[in-house]
Design an enzyme around this catalytic site. Structure first.
Site, PDB file in Angstrom:
ATOM      1  N   LYS A  95       4.782  17.981  -9.129  1.00 50.16           N
ATOM      2  CA  LYS A  95       5.484  18.306 -10.393  1.00 50.16           C
ATOM      3  C   LYS A  95       4.949  17.627 -11.470  1.00 50.16           C
ATOM      4  CE  LYS A  95       9.242  19.639 -11.457  1.00 50.16           C
ATOM      5  NZ  LYS A  95      10.500  18.842 -11.296  1.00 50.16           N
ATOM      6  N   ASN A 141      -0.914   4.500 -14.229  1.00 52.49           N
ATOM      7  CA  ASN A 141      -0.752   3.405 -12.990  1.00 52.49           C
ATOM      8  C   ASN A 141      -0.047   4.301 -11.930  1.00 52.49           C
ATOM      9  OD1 ASN A 141      -2.460   1.560 -13.732  1.00 52.49           O
ATOM     10  ND2 ASN A 141      -0.710   0.560 -15.061  1.00 52.49           N
ATOM     11  N   HIS A 156      -6.306  10.564 -14.157  1.00 53.16           N
ATOM     12  CA  HIS A 156      -5.803  10.936 -15.541  1.00 53.16           C
ATOM     13  C   HIS A 156      -6.341  12.309 -15.870  1.00 53.16           C
ATOM     14  CE1 HIS A 156      -3.879   7.131 -16.444  1.00 53.16           C
ATOM     15  NE2 HIS A 156      -5.023   6.406 -16.346  1.00 53.16           N
TER      16      HIS A 156
END
Length: 392
Positions: free
Chosen positions: A67, A231, A392
């Site tokens: 998701k 994180n 990321h």
């Protein structure tokens, strides 16, 4: 096919939108049903990488529930106990294939977050797996193939508009990857790091014993973190992620978030929750939400007069904080992976409350000694991987 035009990007105002391979090769995917969007493909391609690495590392079929570009759950295809079948709501489905067990685990780790997920499967999707997918609210699935029966089942979802993607399992990306931000291009090497048991060799605590089952769970947690927005930390047990904390600026907030999800997974196995007397015909999302609220701090929302009658046949007793703590205190042998070092021992203190006994983290903090000392206080075994896993 060289490129695929998409309806829009992350949001409807972001047009035009398309996917293509930078080196001019054909796309390694086929859309067999539906019309996947930009975020669907972000989830699908991250999830595919995760499950193929889990399969390569463990030799078991793997599944992930994604998701918004982070996994809500990831698992390998170990058999399900009767209790797990019940909390994953597949106890009425008879014998399940290993791949179906993997998805039941991945979906069941955090059912609230998995609502409307994009599914990734390491193996050809079979009818057993497709039957679970059919009954859940999901945006789509990616797999290296589908049996005829499985494809027929999946095409029944959303009036034939369910997103079904087939990916070429032999496809490998170029060594360099690119990303544009504010019109500026970033380039970096693709993260080809192989995560396996060798990464767990440097055990820095007094307790050096990490059994094979715990090594498997630590590897699952680390591979999951490789594709989780940082994180991030991941709690794992018995071949699956049971709590993923993603995208937090503070590492202890990651641990708290993931620990709360792991606690929910553990509490759902308590007889007091397993035996909740739901009204007949309650919808699956309403049932999942009720369980989540009942075991949480705002339980009165489902137990007050006028509310509980819509959910339960009989008003359940309050699941007290003392009862929950007593149940969680029985938890043990939970594994915890972190994508970067733990800077303070408060992370370990919180992990202990969720039954963590085995930890894998890069190490390298100026406070490593304090973190190791805290692990020793609780008899935990911790390995320093020396590898950071930011994503990321």
């Amino acid at each position: 096919m060289k490129e695929l035009e998409l309806k829009y990007g992350c949001n409807p105002n972001q047009k035009p939108s398309r996917i293509f391979v930078n080196d001019g090769r054909d796309l390694p995917i086929k859309v067999l049903s539906g019309r996947p969007g930009y975020i669907n493909f972000m989830d699908a391609l991250n999830g595919w990488q995760l499950v193929r690495e889990l399969k390569a590392s463990t030799g078991l079929p793997a599944a992930a529930s994604f998701k918004h570009v982070s996994p809500a759950g990831a698992a390998v295809g170990l058999p399900l106990t009767d209790t797990l079948k019940k909390i994953y709501f597949v106890d009425d489905m008879g014998d399940l294939s290993p791949l179906a067990c993997a998805y039941a685990r991945a979906r069941g780790a955090d059912r609230m977050s998995s609502f409307g997920d994009f599914i990734s499967l390491s193996d050809v999707c079979d009818a057993s797996t497709a039957s679970i997918i059919k009954r859940e609210v999901s945006d789509g699935v990616i797999a290296p193939g589908y049996t005829d029966e499985a494809l027929a089942i999946l095409k029944q979802k959303k009036n034939g508009n369910y997103n079904v993607i087939e990916i070429d399992p032999s496809y490998e990306p170029t060594p360099l990857e690119h990303k544009d931000v504010f019109g500026i291009s970033f380039e970096q090497g693709h993260n080809n790091l192989v995560i396996d048991n060798d990464m767990l060799a440097d055990v820095v605590t007094k307790n050096k014993d990490i059994p094979d089952s715990a090594k498997r769970d630590l590897v699952i947690s680390l591979i999951t973190l490789k594709y989780t927005q940082s994180n991030s930390v991941c709690f794992a047990k018995d071949g699956q992620a049971i709590g993923v904390g993603a995208g937090q600026q503070s590492r202890v907030h990651c641990v708290r978030l993931a620990g709360q999800k792991a606690d929910n997974w553990l509490l759902r196995q308590c007889p007091k929750v397993l035996d909740l007397p739901f009204v007949d015909g309650i919808k699956r999302p309403d049932r999942d939400n009720a369980i989540d609220v009942y075991i949480g701090a705002e339980y009165e929302d489902v137990l007050r007069d006028g509310a509980w009658q819509k959910i339960f046949k009989v008003k359940p007793d309050v699941f007290t904080a003392e009862e929950k703590r007593a149940w969680l205190d029985q938890a043990t042998d939970v594994a915890l992976g972190s994508d970067a070092f733990f800077p303070f021992s408060d992370n370990i203190e919180r992990a202990y409350k969720s039954g963590v006994k085995y930890i894998a983290e890069p190490g390298g903090s100026v406070r490593d000694d304090a973190v190791i000392e805290c692990c020793d206080k609780y008899g935990m075994a911790m390995a320093f991987t020396k590898i950071r896993l930011f994503h990321h």
